[in-house]
Design a protein around this motif. Structure first.
Motif, PDB file in Angstrom:
ATOM      1  N   ARG A  77      12.201   1.524   3.929  1.00 17.08           N
ATOM      2  CA  ARG A  77      11.489   2.485   4.781  1.00 17.08           C
ATOM      3  C   ARG A  77      10.143   2.907   4.189  1.00 17.08           C
ATOM      4  O   ARG A  77       9.429   3.714   4.757  1.00 17.08           O
ATOM      5  CB  ARG A  77      12.374   3.709   5.027  1.00 17.08           C
ATOM      6  N   ASP A  79       6.278   2.570   3.259  1.00 19.11           N
ATOM      7  CA  ASP A  79       5.183   1.935   3.995  1.00 19.11           C
ATOM      8  C   ASP A  79       4.083   1.378   3.110  1.00 19.11           C
ATOM      9  O   ASP A  79       3.188   0.686   3.603  1.00 19.11           O
ATOM     10  CB  ASP A  79       4.538   2.959   4.947  1.00 19.11           C
ATOM     11  N   GLY A  80       4.098   1.728   1.823  1.00 16.59           N
ATOM     12  CA  GLY A  80       3.015   1.220   0.985  1.00 16.59           C
ATOM     13  C   GLY A  80       3.287   1.474  -0.490  1.00 16.59           C
ATOM     14  O   GLY A  80       3.944   2.450  -0.851  1.00 16.59           O
ATOM     15  N   GLN A  99       6.895  -4.316  -5.346  1.00 19.86           N
ATOM     16  CA  GLN A  99       7.398  -4.212  -3.972  1.00 19.86           C
ATOM     17  C   GLN A  99       8.563  -5.162  -3.746  1.00 19.86           C
ATOM     18  O   GLN A  99       9.620  -4.794  -3.234  1.00 19.86           O
ATOM     19  CB  GLN A  99       6.209  -4.518  -3.016  1.00 19.86           C
ATOM     20  N   MET A 104      11.193  -3.736  -0.999  1.00 21.90           N
ATOM     21  CA  MET A 104      10.344  -3.128   0.035  1.00 21.90           C
ATOM     22  C   MET A 104       9.641  -4.240   0.805  1.00 21.90           C
ATOM     23  O   MET A 104       9.438  -5.325   0.273  1.00 21.90           O
ATOM     24  CB  MET A 104       9.307  -2.208  -0.612  1.00 21.90           C
ATOM     25  N   ARG A 105       9.259  -3.953   2.025  1.00 25.23           N
ATOM     26  CA  ARG A 105       8.443  -4.889   2.801  1.00 25.23           C
ATOM     27  C   ARG A 105       7.289  -4.110   3.384  1.00 25.23           C
ATOM     28  O   ARG A 105       7.374  -3.545   4.466  1.00 25.23           O
ATOM     29  CB  ARG A 105       9.274  -5.550   3.921  1.00 25.23           C
ATOM     30  N   CYS A 106       6.218  -4.035   2.645  1.00 21.76           N
ATOM     31  CA  CYS A 106       5.095  -3.198   3.062  1.00 21.76           C
ATOM     32  C   CYS A 106       3.857  -3.623   2.289  1.00 21.76           C
ATOM     33  O   CYS A 106       3.941  -4.453   1.389  1.00 21.76           O
ATOM     34  CB  CYS A 106       5.404  -1.721   2.768  1.00 21.76           C
ATOM     35  N   ALA A 133       0.694   6.412   7.638  1.00 17.28           N
ATOM     36  CA  ALA A 133       1.856   5.973   6.855  1.00 17.28           C
ATOM     37  C   ALA A 133       2.810   7.158   6.684  1.00 17.28           C
ATOM     38  O   ALA A 133       2.375   8.310   6.629  1.00 17.28           O
ATOM     39  CB  ALA A 133       1.417   5.459   5.491  1.00 17.28           C
TER      40      ALA A 133
END
Ligand code: UT7
Length: 318
Positions: A77, A79-80, A99, A104-106, A133
Motif C-alpha cells: 500500500r 506509494d513511494g 522497494q 512494495m510496488r511503487c 500520494a
C-alpha cells in the motif's frame, strides 16, 4: 522560502525504524591503528564509538521494514520510496532494491545531498503527499566506512554506517510540516568532497566554521516561516557531525542543549542517516508528545543545508 501553503494536503509520521551494523569500533581500537587517542576524539568531536559494516541497501531495508511494521502497513500500500544516501551500493537503483526487497510496488528513487540528504528526501516526500500520494517511505542510509580513508586521522574517527527510516501518511487537516528551508552553495564544494568512489576529503576547520553558520541560518529561516521562536521548540534534531557544532548551533539559536537529540557518541557521523537515527532515539525515549514542535536541521557537502519544523501528530489531537 516556504511556509507550507494553507490548504496543502498534510502528512504525519506513522512509523519509524533504525538499523546499525553489529560491529562496534571504539576510539581505543582506532588509536591502535593511527596516531590519535580516545581523549582527543571525545574532546574534539564527542564521538566514543561507531558502527561499521553491512551494505547501504541492507541497512535501509532493515530500517524501512521496522518503520512499515510500526505503521501497521501492508508494504503493497506504500506509494513511494525516497532513499537518501551519499554512499550507495549501486550507482543508481538503491531505492528500487529496497522497494523490491520489502515487497512494495511503487516509485522508488535515490536522493544525494550529502549529509543534508534526509532533509531533502523528507521535504520531497511531503511534496509527493501534497500532490496525491497517500503513504511514502523515507530513508537515510549510509556505509561511509567504504569511502573513508582509514589512514586519515582527520576523517576516519568521524564517519560511520547506519540507517533510519520514517513512514509518512496523508492525514486530515494541515499535517505536521509547518515550514521548511533547503539551501546549497556550490562554491564551497571543495572543502568537503569525494570523487566518485571516494575517499572523503575534508578541510575540517573550514567545514566546522561554515556548518554552524548555515545550520543556524537554516533553522532560523524555518522558524520564521513557521511563525515560531526558539522558545517554542520542544526538540531540536541536528545533523550528528560533532558535538561542538551542535553545542555552538544550539547556543546561537537560544535552544538549551537538553532540548537536543544526540546519538553521535554511539554512532559517529552517519551522514543522511544521522537525523532519522537521532529522531528515532528521541521518539523511542518518549521525548516527543503530540503537539510538540520539532526542529530538524542538517548540513553537509555541497555545501547543502536543510531544516524543517514539524508539529508532532499534525496538531489535530494535540
Ligand atoms: O557531515 C559533515 C562533515 N564534517 C564535519 O562536520 C566536520 C567538521 N569539522 C570538525 O568536526 C573538526 O574540524 C575536526 C573534528 C575534523 C577536527 O577538529 P579541530 O578541533 O578542528 O582540529 P584541527 O583540525 O584544528 O586540529 C588540531 C590539532 C592539529 O595538531 P596541531 O597542528 O595543533 O599540532 C591536528 O593535527 O589536532 C590534530 N589532530 C588530531 N590529533 C589527534 C587532527 N586530527 C587528530 C586526531 N587525533 N584524530
Amino acid at each position: 522560502m516556504p511556509a507550507t501553503r494553507p490548504g496543502a494536503r498534510g502528512a504525519v509520521v506513522s512509523g519509524w525504524g533504525t538499523a546499525l551494523p553489529e560491529k562496534v569500533i571504539t576510539n581505543d581500537e582506532l588509536a591502535a591503528t593511527m596516531d590519535t587517542s580516545d581523549e582527543w576524539i571525545v574532546a574534539r568531536t564527542g564521538i566514543r564509538e561507531r558502527r561499521i559494516g553491512g551494505s547501504t541497501v541492507g541497512l535501509a531495508v532493515e530500517a524501512g521494514r521496522q518503520a512499515i511494521e510500526m505503521a501497521g502497513l501492508d508494504p503493497a500500500r506504500i506509494d513511494g520510496v525516497v532513499l537518501a544516501t551519499t554512499s550507495p551500493d549501486e550507482q543508481w537503483g538503491n531505492a528500487a532494491l529496497v522497494q523490491n526487497e520489502l515487497g512494495m510496488r511503487c516509485g522508488a528513487f535515490d536522493v544525494n545531498a550529502a549529509c543534508s540528504g534526509f532533509m531533502y528526501a523528507l521535504i520531497t516526500a511531503h511534496g509527493m503527499i501534497a500532490m496525491g500520494a497517500d503513504r511514502v517511505l523515507v530513508i537515510g542510509a549510509e556505509t561511509l566506512s567504504r569511502i573513508t580513508d582509514w589512514d586519515d586521522r582527520g576523517t576516519a574517527p568521524l564517519f560511520a554506517d547506519g540507517a533510519g527510516a520514517l513512514v509518512l501518511e496523508s492525514c486530515e487537516g494541515p499535517g505536521q510540516l509547518l515550514a521548511w528551508e533547503l539551501d546549497a552553495d556550490g562554491s564551497a564544494l571543495s572543502i568537503l568532497r569525494s570523487d566518485v568512489g571516494g575517499p572523503i576529503k575534508m578541510e575540517g576547520k573550514e567545514v566546522f566554521r561554515r556548518a554552524v553558520r548555515i545550520m543556524v541560518d537554516s533553522a532560523q529561516k524555518s522558524m520564521r516561516h513557521a511563525g515560531v521562536t526558539a522558545d517554542d521548540i520542544a526538540l531540536i534534531v541536528p545533523h550528528q557531525a560533532n558535538i561542538r557544532i551542535i553545542d555552538a548551533a544550539c547556543e546561537r539559536l537560544g535552544i538549551e542543549r537538553e532540548r537536543a537529540a544526540v546519538v553521535l557518541d554511539r554512532t559517529g557521523n552517519t551522514s543522511s542517516a544521522s537525523i532519522p537515527l537521532a529522531l528515532a532515539d528521541a521518539l523511542d525515549h518518549g521525548r516527543v508528545k503530540n503537539g510538540d514542535l520539532v526542529l530538524l536541521v542538517g548540513f553537509g557537502g555541497g555545501m547543502t543545508a536543510g531544516s524543517c519544523i514539524l508539529r508532532w501528530g499534525g496538531g489535530l489531537d494535540a
